[in-house]
Write a protein that holds these residues in place. Structure first.
Motif, PDB file in Angstrom:
ATOM      1  N   ILE A 444       0.862  -1.200   0.000  1.00  9.56           N
ATOM      2  CA  ILE A 444       0.000   0.000   0.000  1.00  9.56           C
ATOM      3  C   ILE A 444       0.887   1.234   0.000  1.00  9.56           C
ATOM      4  CG2 ILE A 444      -1.679   1.348   1.351  1.00  9.56           C
ATOM      5  CD1 ILE A 444      -2.737  -1.382   2.323  1.00  9.56           C
ATOM      6  N   THR A 445       0.612   2.090  -0.971  1.00 10.77           N
ATOM      7  CA  THR A 445       1.416   3.301  -1.092  1.00 10.77           C
ATOM      8  C   THR A 445       0.776   4.425  -0.293  1.00 10.77           C
ATOM      9  OG1 THR A 445       2.037   2.653  -3.303  1.00 10.77           O
ATOM     10  CG2 THR A 445       2.353   4.967  -2.753  1.00 10.77           C
ATOM     11  N   LEU A 474      -5.100  12.619  -0.318  1.00 11.62           N
ATOM     12  CA  LEU A 474      -4.758  12.099  -1.648  1.00 11.62           C
ATOM     13  C   LEU A 474      -4.920  13.131  -2.753  1.00 11.62           C
ATOM     14  CD1 LEU A 474      -6.290   8.522  -1.587  1.00 11.62           C
ATOM     15  CD2 LEU A 474      -3.919   9.100  -2.075  1.00 11.62           C
ATOM     16  N   LYS A 475      -5.944  13.976  -2.564  1.00 11.53           N
ATOM     17  CA  LYS A 475      -6.199  14.965  -3.625  1.00 11.53           C
ATOM     18  C   LYS A 475      -4.989  15.884  -3.788  1.00 11.53           C
ATOM     19  CE  LYS A 475     -11.165  14.912  -3.057  1.00 11.53           C
ATOM     20  NZ  LYS A 475     -11.785  14.701  -4.360  1.00 11.53           N
ATOM     21  N   ASN A 478      -1.510  13.423  -4.656  1.00 13.59           N
ATOM     22  CA  ASN A 478      -1.489  12.969  -6.060  1.00 13.59           C
ATOM     23  C   ASN A 478      -1.000  14.083  -6.978  1.00 13.59           C
ATOM     24  OD1 ASN A 478      -2.414  10.422  -5.569  1.00 13.59           O
ATOM     25  ND2 ASN A 478      -4.542  10.829  -6.125  1.00 13.59           N
ATOM     26  N   GLU A 479      -1.446  15.282  -6.666  1.00 12.65           N
ATOM     27  CA  GLU A 479      -1.088  16.383  -7.559  1.00 12.65           C
ATOM     28  C   GLU A 479       0.334  16.884  -7.294  1.00 12.65           C
ATOM     29  OE1 GLU A 479      -4.276  19.222  -7.995  1.00 12.65           O
ATOM     30  OE2 GLU A 479      -5.472  17.688  -9.026  1.00 12.65           O
ATOM     31  N   LYS A 482       2.220  14.802  -9.402  1.00 14.04           N
ATOM     32  CA  LYS A 482       2.160  15.288 -10.794  1.00 14.04           C
ATOM     33  C   LYS A 482       3.168  16.414 -11.000  1.00 14.04           C
ATOM     34  CE  LYS A 482      -2.722  14.377 -11.746  1.00 14.04           C
ATOM     35  NZ  LYS A 482      -4.041  14.998 -11.993  1.00 14.04           N
ATOM     36  N   ASP A 494       0.204  17.631 -16.553  1.00 10.87           N
ATOM     37  CA  ASP A 494      -1.046  16.957 -16.182  1.00 10.87           C
ATOM     38  C   ASP A 494      -2.147  17.959 -15.881  1.00 10.87           C
ATOM     39  OD1 ASP A 494      -0.664  14.045 -15.995  1.00 10.87           O
ATOM     40  OD2 ASP A 494       1.039  14.635 -14.741  1.00 10.87           O
ATOM     41  N   ASN A 495      -3.334  17.415 -15.681  1.00 14.69           N
ATOM     42  CA  ASN A 495      -4.434  18.274 -15.214  1.00 14.69           C
ATOM     43  C   ASN A 495      -4.370  18.386 -13.701  1.00 14.69           C
ATOM     44  OD1 ASN A 495      -5.528  18.418 -17.814  1.00 14.69           O
ATOM     45  ND2 ASN A 495      -6.482  16.403 -17.527  1.00 14.69           N
ATOM     46  N   TYR A 497      -6.649  19.634 -10.424  1.00 14.92           N
ATOM     47  CA  TYR A 497      -7.992  20.040 -10.008  1.00 14.92           C
ATOM     48  C   TYR A 497      -7.981  20.749  -8.665  1.00 14.92           C
ATOM     49  CZ  TYR A 497      -9.157  17.006 -13.821  1.00 14.92           C
ATOM     50  OH  TYR A 497      -9.214  16.435 -15.072  1.00 14.92           O
ATOM     51  N   HIS A 498      -6.889  20.618  -7.938  1.00 21.10           N
ATOM     52  CA  HIS A 498      -6.839  21.187  -6.585  1.00 21.10           C
ATOM     53  C   HIS A 498      -5.669  22.152  -6.436  1.00 21.10           C
ATOM     54  CE1 HIS A 498      -9.844  18.197  -5.886  1.00 21.10           C
ATOM     55  NE2 HIS A 498      -9.007  17.259  -6.280  1.00 21.10           N
TER      56      HIS A 498
ATOM     57  N   PRO B  19      -4.597   9.142 -17.877  1.00 19.64           N
ATOM     58  CA  PRO B  19      -4.753   9.641 -16.509  1.00 19.64           C
ATOM     59  C   PRO B  19      -6.213   9.790 -16.060  1.00 19.64           C
ATOM     60  CG  PRO B  19      -4.282  11.469 -17.981  1.00 19.64           C
ATOM     61  CD  PRO B  19      -4.220  10.217 -18.821  1.00 19.64           C
ATOM     62  N   GLU B  23      -7.805  10.287 -12.304  1.00 24.53           N
ATOM     63  CA  GLU B  23      -8.350  11.615 -11.982  1.00 24.53           C
ATOM     64  C   GLU B  23      -9.841  11.565 -11.660  1.00 24.53           C
ATOM     65  OE1 GLU B  23      -7.111  14.015 -15.261  1.00 24.53           O
ATOM     66  OE2 GLU B  23      -5.063  14.162 -14.484  1.00 24.53           O
ATOM     67  N   ASP B  26     -10.500  10.255  -8.198  1.00 23.51           N
ATOM     68  CA  ASP B  26      -9.896  11.226  -7.284  1.00 23.51           C
ATOM     69  C   ASP B  26     -10.832  12.412  -7.093  1.00 23.51           C
ATOM     70  OD1 ASP B  26      -7.434  12.118  -5.825  1.00 23.51           O
ATOM     71  OD2 ASP B  26      -7.631  13.789  -7.221  1.00 23.51           O
ATOM     72  N   ARG B  27     -11.503  12.798  -8.158  1.00 22.00           N
ATOM     73  CA  ARG B  27     -12.401  13.954  -8.054  1.00 22.00           C
ATOM     74  C   ARG B  27     -13.757  13.555  -7.473  1.00 22.00           C
ATOM     75  NH1 ARG B  27     -12.849  17.612 -13.035  1.00 22.00           N
ATOM     76  NH2 ARG B  27     -13.232  19.128 -11.409  1.00 22.00           N
ATOM     77  N   SER B  31     -12.394  11.521  -0.289  1.00 23.83           N
ATOM     78  CA  SER B  31     -11.040  11.293   0.222  1.00 23.83           C
ATOM     79  C   SER B  31      -9.986  11.251  -0.879  1.00 23.83           C
ATOM     80  CB  SER B  31     -11.018   9.967   0.983  1.00 23.83           C
ATOM     81  OG  SER B  31     -11.343   8.935   0.067  1.00 23.83           O
ATOM     82  N   GLY B  32     -10.387  11.492  -2.116  1.00 23.80           N
ATOM     83  CA  GLY B  32      -9.438  11.348  -3.204  1.00 23.80           C
ATOM     84  C   GLY B  32      -9.201   9.888  -3.529  1.00 23.80           C
ATOM     85  N   CYS B  33      -8.267   9.630  -4.423  1.00 25.51           N
ATOM     86  CA  CYS B  33      -8.043   8.232  -4.790  1.00 25.51           C
ATOM     87  C   CYS B  33      -6.587   8.029  -5.175  1.00 25.51           C
ATOM     88  CB  CYS B  33      -8.953   7.859  -5.963  1.00 25.51           C
ATOM     89  SG  CYS B  33      -8.753   6.160  -6.481  1.00 25.51           S
ATOM     90  N   GLU B  34      -6.068   6.900  -4.751  1.00 23.33           N
ATOM     91  CA  GLU B  34      -4.684   6.551  -5.073  1.00 23.33           C
ATOM     92  C   GLU B  34      -4.533   6.371  -6.586  1.00 23.33           C
ATOM     93  OE1 GLU B  34      -1.731   2.903  -4.160  1.00 23.33           O
ATOM     94  OE2 GLU B  34      -3.320   3.226  -2.694  1.00 23.33           O
ATOM     95  N   LYS B  66      -5.468  -3.736  -6.296  1.00 20.33           N
ATOM     96  CA  LYS B  66      -4.500  -3.702  -7.389  1.00 20.33           C
ATOM     97  C   LYS B  66      -3.770  -5.032  -7.427  1.00 20.33           C
ATOM     98  CE  LYS B  66      -1.097  -1.085  -4.748  1.00 20.33           C
ATOM     99  NZ  LYS B  66      -0.322   0.150  -4.683  1.00 20.33           N
TER     100      LYS B  66
END
Lengths: 684, 69
Positions: A444-445, A474-475, A478-479, A482, A494-495, A497-498, B19, B23, B26-27, B31-34, B66
């Motif tokens: 688990i990352t 994570l939001k 993750n970015e 990116k 990348d896109n 969003y936050h 992606p 994405e 995540d949106r 809690s977002g997503c890995e 996964k």
């Protein structure tokens, strides 16, 4: 000058005046007042190297310059010269009064002609053992050019003369403040303490240096040259213009002198010869001054005298959610943590890095580095992580103004230890403050991120105010990943969003946030914008804030430095109030709060609202998702806003008047400390 | 697309590429997503009665699978 836009060069001088006000302020401890003189002087040097240098380059464009800049560089330069001269006169007055005050506390500045026999002996020894070997005199020949003078150093321009004759020669000598202290503390006599400038120690030894000549009369006058640093030009002007005009811009070479300061007692013959050899013309800034220059050295004033001459030491508060001896990674996993420097200890960040460097499950550490401390614990922690087998990636900005050389050295050091070093992004300075730790356990990352408003620098974290968010959200993480992907491979955009990245999205995002407030105000809903940033000069954003004000949005601005918006103008900016705080800590945190119809949005940012940060740098603006931290930041904004001791009103006349003192003094930086030092659980 | 799904359907399965496939969850999830590596699966539930009520940041991540190394 336009009524609705103050040139940033002018508003910057107004900021430096606030620094001068601190040096003038009798409530500030005595030696700290000297330090404020040092800060003023240091600021002004940088200002000339960068801002004035840019204005002078733009002068070369003639009438086109106004279109590029939005205002006339020639008249602005004239205003600059006038303001600087008047501020310098005030500086000298303060300096004289501070010296007098030191005297009254039995601390005396002496020069080479005021030495007691005991001090004469001490200075002779000091000169021979420490100073003489560092001096490299240069004889000025009438038909030869001057040597390339070191930027920012002070020189003694010396007249060598044989008494009773016309025989004269001239020489230049650099005062080696880079290797020797500027202020030398002499042995005490009774209760009296004595200090002498290094310049005067050299004056004392002049005869010794020039012994091979047959001269018996020496006089020395300080000079100082500031040169064009050629670093900011691309930051300030649209790129298309740069391309079009680059030829004429580049004709002006790096290192051209922009300011010459000299001891006003210097004889005319010597002054004329020097300015001629330096090619100074009528448009150039030539400033007569006192005997001593480079008073920025006051920032390193020797420690002497009583405790009351200094600020009380501040003991940084541990964060309420971080426990000594317990895992910070675990604490961050439980909930987001926001540190507020210098009230919170920067050690938390170092501890986090150290923990990551030895945690067996941590696989990689990625970080951006802009300005580093002299003996950087951050670097040591990263080196340690690499030695422990972690994949460490650093994004080192080579163009960090005036720190380029140090950053190359650090970069090499890191590479030698197996750290991957990415030297920025071509064409864009990486100013974002990001850290990403990746930990993989049982497949688990888990990612941990730190996002800040200031550099990862333990020295400045003691004197700059900044925010630093630790999160595993994570939001965000993750970015942040990116963003590091982008640093690795520059075409991977990348896109997001936050996170809001400059130069891709910040302008648009700020405009949308302002538009949203305008819409809400027009619909009769609550609408406000609270910004706490260092500089606000981008003309589009200034105009949008005017529009918001006209629509009825309540706007509060806390701006430390350059500020082009003019608040309080009828029908234009009457709903905008602005203050600037200058106190013992340098206000550096950047915080933005938008009402959003009652569902507040809050951001911390590495970016100022200047065109350079929005268009020419990689900056990260980060939303704050944690409700408690949002509420804490709002309280912090309010604490700063209610300062009635160190806050100055930013008004159209740039008067720098203090806000009206309340019945009870409320000093934001003191209150901030108290707020964060409340017993556990009571902060948020 | 999600908002237009037939109301008789309770569960849908989407297949796709990154992606977008990292994405999107995540949106959608609060809690977002890995990051979804190849052949990963994420299951998201929404506390709504109609597909048309689905909003960003309202989904709950039920599980994330996964492939083993």
């Amino acid at each position: 000058m336009s009524k609705t836009y103050t040139p940033k060069e002018i508003s910057w001088l107004s900021f430096n005046e606030r620094v001068l006000q601190e040096a003038e302020n009798k409530e500030v401890p005595l030696i700290e007042r000297f330090k404020f003189l040092g800060i003023y002087s240091n600021n002004l040097d940088e200002y000339f190297r960068v801002r004035v240098a840019t204005l002078k380059r733009l002068l070369e464009l003639g009438s086109k310059a106004k279109n590029v800049l939005g205002y006339n560089p020639k008249s602005t330069l004239k205003d600059v010269q006038e303001i600087v001269l008047s501020q310098n006169a005030r500086f000298e007055k303060i300096y004289t009064s501070l010296i007098r005050e030191l005297d009254s506390h039995n601390i005396h500045f002496v020069n080479e002609k005021q030495l007691s026999p005991e001090h004469t002996e001490f200075i002779r020894n000091y000169f021979i053992t420490e100073v003489r070997a560092r001096l490299m005199p240069y004889i000025i020949e009438s038909d030869a050019e001057l040597p390339n003078l070191t930027e920012d150093a002070i020189y003694l321009a010396i007249i060598l003369h044989k008494k009773g004759t016309d025989k004269k020669r001239y020489a230049l000598l650099e005062v080696p403040t880079d290797v020797l202290p500027r202020f030398i503390v002499l042995p005490e006599i009774g209760d009296d303490k004595y200090i002498i400038y290094l310049d005067d120690v050299i004056r004392f030894g002049l005869r010794d240096i020039f012994f091979i000549f047959d001269f018996d009369d020496f006089s020395a006058y300080t000079i100082k040259l500031t040169k064009d640093a050629e670093l900011e030009i691309a930051d300030d002007i649209l790129e298309s213009y740069i391309e079009k005009l680059s030829r004429s811009l580049h004709q002006r070479k790096w290192g051209n002198p922009v300011r010459f300061i000299y001891d006003r007692k210097m004889p005319d013959e010597l002054l004329k010869m020097l300015t001629k050899k330096l090619n100074f013309g009528p448009d150039d800034v030539v400033i007569p001054a006192e005997r001593y220059h480079n008073l920025k050295d006051f920032m390193r004033f020797p420690r002497l005298g009583k405790k009351k001459f200094y600020y009380d030491p501040v003991v940084a508060v541990p964060h309420k959610d971080i426990q000594q001896g317990k895992s910070i990674l675990s604490a961050v996993k439980r909930k987001d943590i926001m540190l507020h420097f210098p009230y919170h200890s920067f050690d938390h960040f170092i501890d986090l890095l150290r923990e990551a460097s030895i945690d067996p499950y941590v696989t990689s550490i990625q970080i951006t580095l802009y300005r580093l401390a002299r003996n950087s614990s951050v670097i040591n922690a990263l080196l340690n992580a690499a030695r422990n087998g972690k994949h460490v990636t650093t994004v080192v900005e080579l163009q960090a103004r005036f720190d380029e050389e140090a950053n190359i050295l650090w970069g090499n050091r890191l590479q030698e230890e197996g750290v991957k070093v990415i030297y920025g992004v071509p064409g864009l300075k990486v100013h974002a403050k990001l850290l990403l730790i990746t930990r993989v356990k049982n497949d688990i990352t888990q990612r941990y991120s730190a996002i800040g408003t200031g550099n990862f620098n333990e020295d400045t974290a003691r004197i700059y105010t900044d925010h630093l968010l630790f999160t595993t959200n994570l939001k965000i993480t993750n970015e942040v990943q990116k963003a590091f992907n982008f640093f690795n491979v520059n075409y991977k955009k990348d896109n997001y969003y936050h996170l809001v990245l400059s130069p891709f999205a910040l302008r648009n995002k700020i405009n949308l946030l302002i538009e949203n407030e305008i819409r809400n105000a027009r619909e009769g809903k609550d609408a406000y914008i609270y910004l706490k940033i260092n500089n606000l000069t981008d003309s589009e954003i200034v105009n949008n804030l005017y529009e918001a004000s006209a629509a009825g949005v309540n706007i509060k601005l806390i701006i430390r430095g350059m500020f082009s918006l003019v608040p309080g103008m009828k029908d234009i900016s009457e709903n905008i109030k602005a203050i600037g705080i200058v106190d013992r800590f340098l206000e550096h945190s950047r915080l933005m709060i938008f009402c959003n119809g009652g569902n507040e949005e809050c951001y911390i940012s590495s970016a100022d609202l200047m065109t350079r940060n929005i268009e020419h740098r990689i900056e990260v603006t980060c939303p704050v998702f944690d409700k408690n931290i949002r509420s804490e930041l709002k309280k912090i904004f309010n604490i700063l806003w209610h300062d009635n001791v160190k806050a100055r009103k930013l008004d159209p006349g740039l008067s720098n008047k203090f806000v009206k003192p309340g019945k009870i003094p409320f000093q934001a930086q003191v209150e901030m400390y108290n707020f964060l030092n409340k017993p556990k659980g009571k902060v948020s | 697309m999600l908002k237009k799904i037939d109301e008789d359907t309770n569960t849908i399965t989407l297949f796709g590429h990154n992606p977008a496939f990292t994405e999107m969850p995540d949106r959608l999830c609060k809690s977002g997503c890995e990051f979804l590596t190849k052949t990963s699966i994420v299951c998201i539930s929404f506390p709504v009665n109609s597909w048309s009520e689905i909003k960003l940041d309202t989904g709950k991540q039920e599980y994330f699978l996964k492939p083993e190394k």
